[in-house]
Design a protein around this motif. Structure first.
Motif, short mmCIF file in Angstrom:
data_model
loop_
_atom_site.label_atom_id
_atom_site.label_comp_id
_atom_site.label_asym_id
_atom_site.label_seq_id
_atom_site.Cartn_x
_atom_site.Cartn_y
_atom_site.Cartn_z
N ARG A 163 7.45 -2.57 -1.86
CA ARG A 163 6.53 -1.68 -2.58
C ARG A 163 5.20 -1.55 -1.82
O ARG A 163 4.12 -1.67 -2.39
CB ARG A 163 6.26 -2.23 -3.98
CG ARG A 163 7.55 -2.40 -4.80
CD ARG A 163 7.23 -2.95 -6.17
NE ARG A 163 8.44 -3.20 -6.95
CZ ARG A 163 8.46 -3.69 -8.20
NH1 ARG A 163 7.30 -3.98 -8.79
NH2 ARG A 163 9.59 -3.90 -8.83
N ASP A 166 2.67 0.86 -3.29
CA ASP A 166 2.22 0.69 -4.68
C ASP A 166 1.10 -0.36 -4.69
O ASP A 166 1.36 -1.57 -4.68
CB ASP A 166 3.39 0.27 -5.56
CG ASP A 166 3.04 0.28 -7.04
OD1 ASP A 166 1.84 0.39 -7.37
OD2 ASP A 166 3.96 0.16 -7.87
N ALA A 169 1.19 -2.78 -7.74
CA ALA A 169 2.24 -3.79 -7.64
C ALA A 169 1.90 -4.85 -6.61
O ALA A 169 2.13 -6.06 -6.82
CB ALA A 169 3.57 -3.12 -7.30
N ARG A 172 -0.62 -7.17 -8.07
CA ARG A 172 0.00 -8.06 -9.04
C ARG A 172 0.82 -9.16 -8.34
O ARG A 172 0.77 -10.33 -8.69
CB ARG A 172 0.88 -7.26 -9.99
CG ARG A 172 1.45 -8.11 -11.14
CD ARG A 172 2.15 -7.25 -12.17
NE ARG A 172 3.32 -6.57 -11.62
CZ ARG A 172 3.39 -5.29 -11.28
NH1 ARG A 172 2.30 -4.52 -11.43
NH2 ARG A 172 4.48 -4.75 -10.77
N MET A 173 1.62 -8.75 -7.32
CA MET A 173 2.42 -9.72 -6.59
C MET A 173 1.54 -10.71 -5.82
O MET A 173 1.85 -11.91 -5.73
CB MET A 173 3.34 -8.99 -5.61
CG MET A 173 4.44 -8.17 -6.26
SD MET A 173 5.55 -9.17 -7.28
CE MET A 173 4.98 -8.71 -8.93
#
Length: 516
Positions: A163, A166, A169, A172-173
């Protein structure tokens, strides 16, 4: 009348002549039989007074009074001489006996000191062996915990790659990966602190925080069948004890509890503040304020005979090779050494409860911990340029990450893979504002590199980064490195490293401003 006068004159002359002869004879006799013996006795008495008891009065006619006195004086001197010789012999014998006894005492003291040193070394070795054994027993659970951490990290990295476009994302990761890394950092620090071998250092400890941290480790290492619970009242006063030894004791007690619950069970670590009023309430516990720590399990328990022998060193009911029997003995030694006490209660089929009483301290928690650096930026001083930082680390990944983090903070970074390459760069005329080096490197280590670099460039500030834990490493490095110096422990974030770099640069005159 004339004849009479003539006769009287002759009689007077004759009487005078006789008197003179008698007086002369008397002087001769007195000189021979009185003056000379008296002088001889006085002379020998003077020698006796000076300590020469071997002197003797001259032989005289023993039928005379002076002869008898001389014999008596000689007998007295002989007796005194014998007595003095006897006393001298007795004194010499006593001196020889005292010297022999002194030698025996010196030898006994040397043996005692050697035995004390050997005992201390043996106790230290046994303590370290117990720690290693506990680490080995916990290794399976630690591996399981790290596998979970690695799973989160590797999974997050894979998602970031898939991703890449993104941003949300990826953010968040990245947070998930950072959380996993922080968890690994916590486990690693606890293991390093637990397994370190160094002199005991008493510290002010927050018992509630310590038990909460141990719960994370024990929950993952004791197995899924063991439910670990912590019951600690909020706001407990601190205690003064060695953190590493305290954690060792609690982990050993938890391991013993796990072995007593082969089919699973409940392990409770509880702590509360108590007041001991009478000296006889608990064996060996003086009146005062204490933290009462309890490690209780729901295991098999112990019989009365086993309970009586349990605290003895090397007593164990485990099979050969599965236990040293030092856990409870070490716990009791730790409690007594910390000014507290230990007690064990157990019944077969009812579980076991081990109680530790540790005295409360008035010192504030963390009062002897060095403050962390607050976020800082270098001071501007006129025309600005990017400060030059020499970064040395033998791990390419670590070096690349640290260099990128410093570059993002506005520093001009030169990288080298070892100490020799860094010194070659300095020898070629490279001038730097700060040196950042790893501690453990092949060949020239970080301490030797900093010393040599500061010799070639006096006043060069330096930061040493190490993965070792404990205050002993900091103290040893601090005595070996001079000048402006700081020590950071891995893992270190980019912000922490940049803050430390800025703090050292700001402490120097003519500080440069990093390009922002």
């Amino acid at each position: 009348m004339g004849d009479i006068e003539h006769a009287l004159l002759q009689g007077a002359l004759l009487l005078g002549a006789v008197s003179i002869v008698v007086f002369g004879l008397t002087l001769l006799v007195a000189r021979r039989f009185i003056a000379r013996p008296t002088e001889a006795l006085l002379a020998v008495a003077q020698r006796w007074r000076e300590g020469d008891l071997a002197a003797r009065a001259p032989d005289c006619d023993r039928r005379s009074e002076f002869g008898q006195i001389a014999v008596a004086y000689n007998a007295m001197a002989a007796a005194l001489q014998r007595r003095e010789e006897e006393l001298r012999g007795y004194a010499e014998a006593q001196e020889a006996r005292v010297a022999e006894r002194t030698r025996e005492l010196v030898l006994a003291n040397d043996r005692l000191q050697a035995e004390i040193s050997e005992r201390r070394n043996t106790e230290a070795a046994l303590l370290q062996a117990q720690k290693v054994q506990a680490v080995g027993q916990l290794a399976g659970g630690i591996a399981h915990d790290f596998n979970n951490i690695l799973q989160a990290v590797l999974g997050g990295v894979g998602l970031i790659r898939r991703r890449a476009g993104d941003a949300a994302a990826i953010q968040r990761m990245a947070g998930m990966i950072e959380d996993a890394a922080r968890r690994g950092e916590s486990v690693t620090r606890r293991l390093l602190t637990f397994a370190r071998r160094e002199e005991l250092r008493a510290d002010t400890l927050d018992v509630g925080e310590l038990l909460g941290g141990l719960r994370e480790v024990l929950s993952a290492t004791l197995g899924a069948k063991i439910r670990v619970e912590v019951e600690a009242a909020p706001g407990l006063p601190p205690v003064l004890a060695d953190r590493g030894q305290m954690e060792t004791v609690l982990v050993n007690l938890a391991t013993n509890a796990r072995d007593a619950m082969p089919d699973g069970g409940r392990l409770v670590l509880s702590a509360k503040a108590v007041q001991a009023g009478n000296a006889g309430e608990v064996d060996g516990l003086a009146p005062g304020a204490y933290i009462h720590l309890v490690v209780a399990d729901t295991g098999e328990g112990m019989s009365a005979a086993t309970l009586a022998s349990a605290p003895e060193p090397f007593f164990t009911t485990k099979p050969l090779g599965q236990g040293t029997g030092l856990g409870l003995a070490m716990a009791r030694s730790f409690a007594h050494g910390s000014g507290g006490a230990l007690a064990i209660t157990s019944e077969q089929g009812q579980g076991t409860s081990v109680s530790l009483w540790l005295p409360v301290t008035n010192r504030r928690v963390g009062s002897n911990v060095a403050p962390t650096w607050e976020r800082q930026t270098p001071k501007p001083t006129g025309p600005t340029r990017r400060p030059r930082v020499l970064l040395v680390d033998d791990e390419p990944i670590v070096r690349e990450v640290l260099a990128a983090q410093l570059a993002e903070e506005g520093y001009d970074v030169a990288e080298r893979e070892n100490g020799s390459a860094a010194l070659d760069l300095l020898h070629q005329g490279g001038s730097f504002d700060l040196l950042v080096s790893d501690l453990a490197m092949p060949g020239l280590d970080g301490v030797a590199l900093i010393r040599e670099a500061q010799r070639r460039q006096p006043g060069l500030p330096a930061i040493l980064i190490t993965g070792y834990a404990g205050d002993a490493a900091a103290l040893a490095v601090g005595t070996a490195v001079g000048g402006t110096f700081a020590l950071l422990r891995k893992p270190v974030t980019g912000a922490q490293l940049a803050d430390q770099v800025a703090a050292l640069l700001n402490s120097l005159p003519g500080t440069l401003e990093a390009a922002r």
